[in-house]
Write a protein that holds these residues in place. Structure first.
Motif, short mmCIF file in Angstrom:
data_model
loop_
_atom_site.label_atom_id
_atom_site.label_comp_id
_atom_site.label_asym_id
_atom_site.label_seq_id
_atom_site.Cartn_x
_atom_site.Cartn_y
_atom_site.Cartn_z
N PHE A 39 -10.83 -33.88 6.80
CA PHE A 39 -9.80 -32.90 7.11
C PHE A 39 -10.37 -31.50 6.93
O PHE A 39 -11.39 -31.31 6.30
CB PHE A 39 -8.54 -33.09 6.24
CG PHE A 39 -8.80 -32.97 4.76
CD1 PHE A 39 -8.76 -31.75 4.12
CD2 PHE A 39 -9.08 -34.10 4.01
CE1 PHE A 39 -9.01 -31.65 2.76
CE2 PHE A 39 -9.33 -34.02 2.65
CZ PHE A 39 -9.29 -32.79 2.02
N ARG A 40 -9.67 -30.54 7.48
CA ARG A 40 -10.08 -29.14 7.38
C ARG A 40 -9.25 -28.46 6.30
O ARG A 40 -8.03 -28.60 6.25
CB ARG A 40 -9.85 -28.47 8.72
CG ARG A 40 -10.34 -27.06 8.80
CD ARG A 40 -10.21 -26.59 10.23
NE ARG A 40 -10.44 -25.16 10.27
CZ ARG A 40 -10.14 -24.40 11.29
NH1 ARG A 40 -9.59 -24.91 12.36
NH2 ARG A 40 -10.38 -23.12 11.26
N TYR A 41 -9.91 -27.71 5.44
CA TYR A 41 -9.24 -26.93 4.40
C TYR A 41 -9.16 -25.48 4.87
O TYR A 41 -10.13 -24.92 5.36
CB TYR A 41 -10.02 -26.99 3.08
CG TYR A 41 -9.48 -26.03 2.04
CD1 TYR A 41 -8.50 -26.43 1.15
CD2 TYR A 41 -9.93 -24.71 1.97
CE1 TYR A 41 -7.98 -25.54 0.21
CE2 TYR A 41 -9.42 -23.82 1.05
CZ TYR A 41 -8.45 -24.24 0.17
OH TYR A 41 -7.93 -23.36 -0.74
N LEU A 42 -7.98 -24.89 4.68
CA LEU A 42 -7.82 -23.47 4.97
C LEU A 42 -7.00 -22.84 3.85
O LEU A 42 -5.84 -23.18 3.64
CB LEU A 42 -7.10 -23.27 6.31
CG LEU A 42 -6.95 -21.82 6.76
CD1 LEU A 42 -8.32 -21.17 7.00
CD2 LEU A 42 -6.11 -21.74 8.01
N GLY A 43 -7.63 -21.94 3.12
CA GLY A 43 -6.92 -21.16 2.12
C GLY A 43 -6.37 -19.91 2.79
O GLY A 43 -7.08 -19.25 3.55
N VAL A 44 -5.12 -19.61 2.53
CA VAL A 44 -4.47 -18.43 3.10
C VAL A 44 -3.99 -17.56 1.95
O VAL A 44 -3.15 -17.98 1.16
CB VAL A 44 -3.27 -18.83 4.00
CG1 VAL A 44 -2.56 -17.59 4.53
CG2 VAL A 44 -3.73 -19.73 5.14
N GLU A 45 -4.56 -16.37 1.86
CA GLU A 45 -4.18 -15.41 0.82
C GLU A 45 -3.43 -14.27 1.50
O GLU A 45 -4.03 -13.46 2.21
CB GLU A 45 -5.40 -14.87 0.08
CG GLU A 45 -5.07 -13.89 -1.01
CD GLU A 45 -4.92 -14.52 -2.38
OE1 GLU A 45 -4.36 -13.86 -3.27
OE2 GLU A 45 -5.36 -15.66 -2.56
N ALA A 46 -2.10 -14.26 1.33
CA ALA A 46 -1.26 -13.21 1.91
C ALA A 46 -1.13 -12.09 0.87
O ALA A 46 -0.60 -12.32 -0.22
CB ALA A 46 0.10 -13.76 2.27
N PHE A 47 -1.64 -10.92 1.20
CA PHE A 47 -1.56 -9.78 0.30
C PHE A 47 -0.27 -9.03 0.60
O PHE A 47 -0.17 -8.32 1.60
CB PHE A 47 -2.78 -8.88 0.45
CG PHE A 47 -4.03 -9.51 -0.10
CD1 PHE A 47 -4.35 -9.40 -1.44
CD2 PHE A 47 -4.87 -10.25 0.73
CE1 PHE A 47 -5.49 -9.99 -1.95
CE2 PHE A 47 -6.01 -10.85 0.23
CZ PHE A 47 -6.31 -10.73 -1.12
N LEU A 48 0.71 -9.21 -0.27
CA LEU A 48 2.03 -8.61 -0.12
C LEU A 48 2.00 -7.17 -0.60
O LEU A 48 1.16 -6.80 -1.42
CB LEU A 48 3.05 -9.41 -0.93
CG LEU A 48 3.04 -10.93 -0.73
CD1 LEU A 48 4.02 -11.60 -1.68
CD2 LEU A 48 3.32 -11.29 0.71
N THR A 49 2.95 -6.37 -0.14
CA THR A 49 2.99 -4.98 -0.57
C THR A 49 3.62 -4.82 -1.95
O THR A 49 3.41 -3.79 -2.60
CB THR A 49 3.74 -4.10 0.45
OG1 THR A 49 5.03 -4.67 0.69
CG2 THR A 49 2.96 -4.02 1.76
N THR A 50 4.37 -5.82 -2.39
CA THR A 50 4.91 -5.84 -3.76
C THR A 50 4.85 -7.28 -4.27
O THR A 50 4.93 -8.22 -3.48
CB THR A 50 6.37 -5.34 -3.82
OG1 THR A 50 7.18 -6.17 -2.99
CG2 THR A 50 6.49 -3.90 -3.38
N PRO A 51 4.74 -7.47 -5.58
CA PRO A 51 4.71 -8.84 -6.12
C PRO A 51 6.04 -9.56 -5.84
O PRO A 51 7.07 -8.93 -5.66
CB PRO A 51 4.53 -8.64 -7.63
CG PRO A 51 4.12 -7.22 -7.82
CD PRO A 51 4.61 -6.46 -6.64
N GLY A 52 5.99 -10.89 -5.82
CA GLY A 52 7.22 -11.66 -5.67
C GLY A 52 7.22 -12.52 -4.43
O GLY A 52 6.19 -13.05 -4.02
N ASP A 53 8.41 -12.62 -3.81
CA ASP A 53 8.55 -13.51 -2.67
C ASP A 53 8.29 -12.84 -1.33
O ASP A 53 8.41 -13.46 -0.28
CB ASP A 53 9.91 -14.21 -2.67
CG ASP A 53 11.09 -13.26 -2.61
OD1 ASP A 53 10.89 -12.04 -2.67
OD2 ASP A 53 12.22 -13.76 -2.51
N GLY A 54 7.90 -11.57 -1.33
CA GLY A 54 7.53 -10.88 -0.09
C GLY A 54 8.74 -10.45 0.71
O GLY A 54 9.86 -10.90 0.49
#
Length: 182
Positions: free
Chosen positions: A148-163
């Motif tokens: 299988f293929r692994y893909l890490g996704v790091e979403a850099f939000l403008t403020t901490p929390g649930d976005g």
């Protein structure tokens, strides 16, 4: 019908709220979701705690193998960070060149949200100068698995929390396009 991808949220407990918000609107034909109820803290440990933290981190990731092996062609590991300047996303995988088409398409569709492909390395592994790299404690059995293929996704939000809703929606659309491309 089996979904095309498994989305994992909550490896780090501070990131779970965003992951669950994104997952709540995903196309279930494309994704199954695994929520880690008691993830690790995403806060960097002190140097004297690093060995223990890395050991727990690797053990948690090893537990994912039975969920994905033989069941899904894609494992998406969703994380968050904070970038107060602007929302952006890093995509972590073994072969970032495989994401070039997707990156070009997204730059046309949403040029205001930067995407960057990052090559994953084991500690001590040599890097090429042309591609951004990141060393990882994630077991290579997970991100270098031929099944299988692994893909890490790091979403850099403008403020901490649930976005924000737009950050959640953009991430959701990106994940769905990644899964559909499998």
């Amino acid at each position: 019908m089996q979904a095309k991808a498994l989305l994992v949220v909550g490896i780090h407990r501070e990131e779970r709220a965003f992951g669950e918000a994104v997952a709540s609107g995903l196309d279930r034909a494309l994704f199954d979701v695994l929520v880690i109820p008691d993830g690790l803290s995403g806060i960097r440990p002190r140097p004297d705690q690093r060995f223990h933290f890395d050991t727990l981190h690797r053990a948690l990731y090893r537990q994912l193998l039975p969920y994905v092996s033989g069941h899904y062609p894609l494992l998406v590991d969703l994380h968050t960070g904070v970038n107060e300047q602007a929302f952006c996303i890093d995509l972590f995988c073994r072969e970032p060149a495989s994401l070039n088409g997707l990156l070009a398409q997204w730059q046309q569709q949403a040029p205001q949200v930067p995407l960057r492909a990052v090559r994953m390395l084991q500690p001590g592994e040599q890097a090429s100068a042309s591609t951004p790299v990141a060393e990882t404690v994630i077991p290579a059995k997970l991100w270098r698995n031929p099944a299988f293929r692994y893909l890490g996704v790091e979403a850099f939000l403008t403020t901490p929390g649930d976005g924000s809703r737009s950050e959640q929606q953009f991430t959701r659309m990106l994940l769905e396009q990644l899964s559909a491309a499998q």
